[in-house]
Design an enzyme around this catalytic site. Structure first.
Site, PDB file in Angstrom:
ATOM      1  N   SER A 177       0.830  -1.199   0.000  1.00  0.00           N
ATOM      2  CA  SER A 177       0.000   0.000   0.000  1.00  0.00           C
ATOM      3  C   SER A 177       0.871   1.259   0.000  1.00  0.00           C
ATOM      4  CB  SER A 177      -0.952  -0.045   1.202  1.00  0.00           C
ATOM      5  OG  SER A 177      -1.976   0.915   1.073  1.00  0.00           O
ATOM      6  N   ASP A 234      -9.760  -5.290  -4.470  1.00  0.00           N
ATOM      7  CA  ASP A 234      -9.197  -4.250  -3.603  1.00  0.00           C
ATOM      8  C   ASP A 234     -10.065  -3.001  -3.737  1.00  0.00           C
ATOM      9  OD1 ASP A 234      -7.663  -2.166  -2.458  1.00  0.00           O
ATOM     10  OD2 ASP A 234      -5.799  -3.234  -2.887  1.00  0.00           O
ATOM     11  N   HIS A 291      -7.584  -5.713  -0.072  1.00  0.00           N
ATOM     12  CA  HIS A 291      -6.401  -4.866   0.090  1.00  0.00           C
ATOM     13  C   HIS A 291      -5.396  -5.456   1.079  1.00  0.00           C
ATOM     14  CE1 HIS A 291      -4.053  -1.278  -0.272  1.00  0.00           C
ATOM     15  NE2 HIS A 291      -4.145  -0.981   1.012  1.00  0.00           N
TER      16      HIS A 291
END
Length: 277
Positions: A97, A228, A257
């Site tokens: 991320s 996601d 995610h």
């Protein structure tokens, strides 16, 4: 606990596990978490003979919570200081991320003299938010709403709603809900500094990593879930791999995610295969 004294007077907490003489693997975590979120991967690779290292980004976890420097350039510079401090070479960098953005900016800013491979998991590259040059990105109103919630209501509710909902995909698949994972996410997030998580929202949503990716010549594995909800695969991973000279994309069907948490065995296996390739 090991801390690195940074050049600007702040301190960076880090873990250095596994085989001290093994090939180094350096992990960068997502917002607003810390190095604890990589423990499944660090334990696995440490037992495979690798030296596994992860830090708490400035403002997160056990590191200092400075008022300034909550931006991608400084994050990358902090991490480079850790590389120099530990004299790491031939390392593989792994970022999830926001951490994926940190890895990309590190490579673009400091080059690959100390790095041989990289892995981007659910990464915010090449550009997450819908700024003028990226109209198909996530609307900036989403991130402004998060900042508004932080300003007006504090962070506790926001830091519960995110993991209880889209981060792990529990809003779509409530039957999979693990309150233990939600609590772990919440606990990590609440360790971070308020101004740090606030400023980091702009850093991860509006930083353009296009040129960083174009300059990267080492092999890069891009892992992303096709469900996601926070970092959509079509506008991030699929664009990222086209910018890389030696990129490889793996899309996890039904993946959310939180792949390092929800798809532990698959992520671990893909990391090990890539390290050995």
């Amino acid at each position: 606990m090991p801390f690195l004294d940074l050049a600007d007077g702040n301190s960076l907490f880090y873990k250095d596990w596994g085989n001290i003489t093994g090939p180094p693997v350096v992990f960068s975590h997502g917002w607003p978490l810390n190095s604890d979120n990589w423990e499944n991967q660090m334990f696995f690779l440490g037992n495979q003979g690798y030296r596994v290292i992860a830090h708490d980004r400035r403002g997160h976890g056990r590191s200092s919570q400075p008022w300034s420097g909550n931006d991608m350039d400084t994050y990358a510079d902090d991490l480079h200081q850790l590389f120099v401090h530990l004299d790491l070479t031939n390392a593989t960098m792994v970022g999830h991320s926001t951490g994926g953005g940190e890895v990309a900016r590190f490579l673009g800013r400091h080059g690959t003299a100390r790095v041989s491979k990289a892995v981007l998991v659910g990464a915010v590259t090449p550009l997450l938010g819908a700024i003028r040059t990226n109209p198909d990105g996530v609307p900036l109103s989403v991130f402004e709403n998060d900042r508004k919630t932080l300003r007006e209501n504090g962070r506790a509710q926001l830091f519960w709603d995110i993991p209880a909902g889209p981060f792990f995909g529990y809003n779509r698949h409530p039957e999979n809900t693990s309150l233990a994972l939600v609590q772990s996410w919440f606990d990590q997030a609440m360790q971070a500094g308020f101004v740090n998580v606030y400023d980091c929202i702009k850093a991860y949503s509006e930083t353009d990593f296009t040129e960083d990716l174009k300059k990267t010549e080492i092999p890069v594995l891009v892992i992303h879930g096709d469900e996601d909800q926070l970092v959509p695969v079509e506008t991030t991973a699929k664009r990222t791999v086209k910018l890389l000279k030696r990129g490889q994309l793996k899309v996890y069907e039904g993946g959310d995610h939180a792949l390092p948490n929800t798809h532990v065995e698959r992520v671990n296996g893909d990391l090990l295969d890539f390290l050995r390739s």
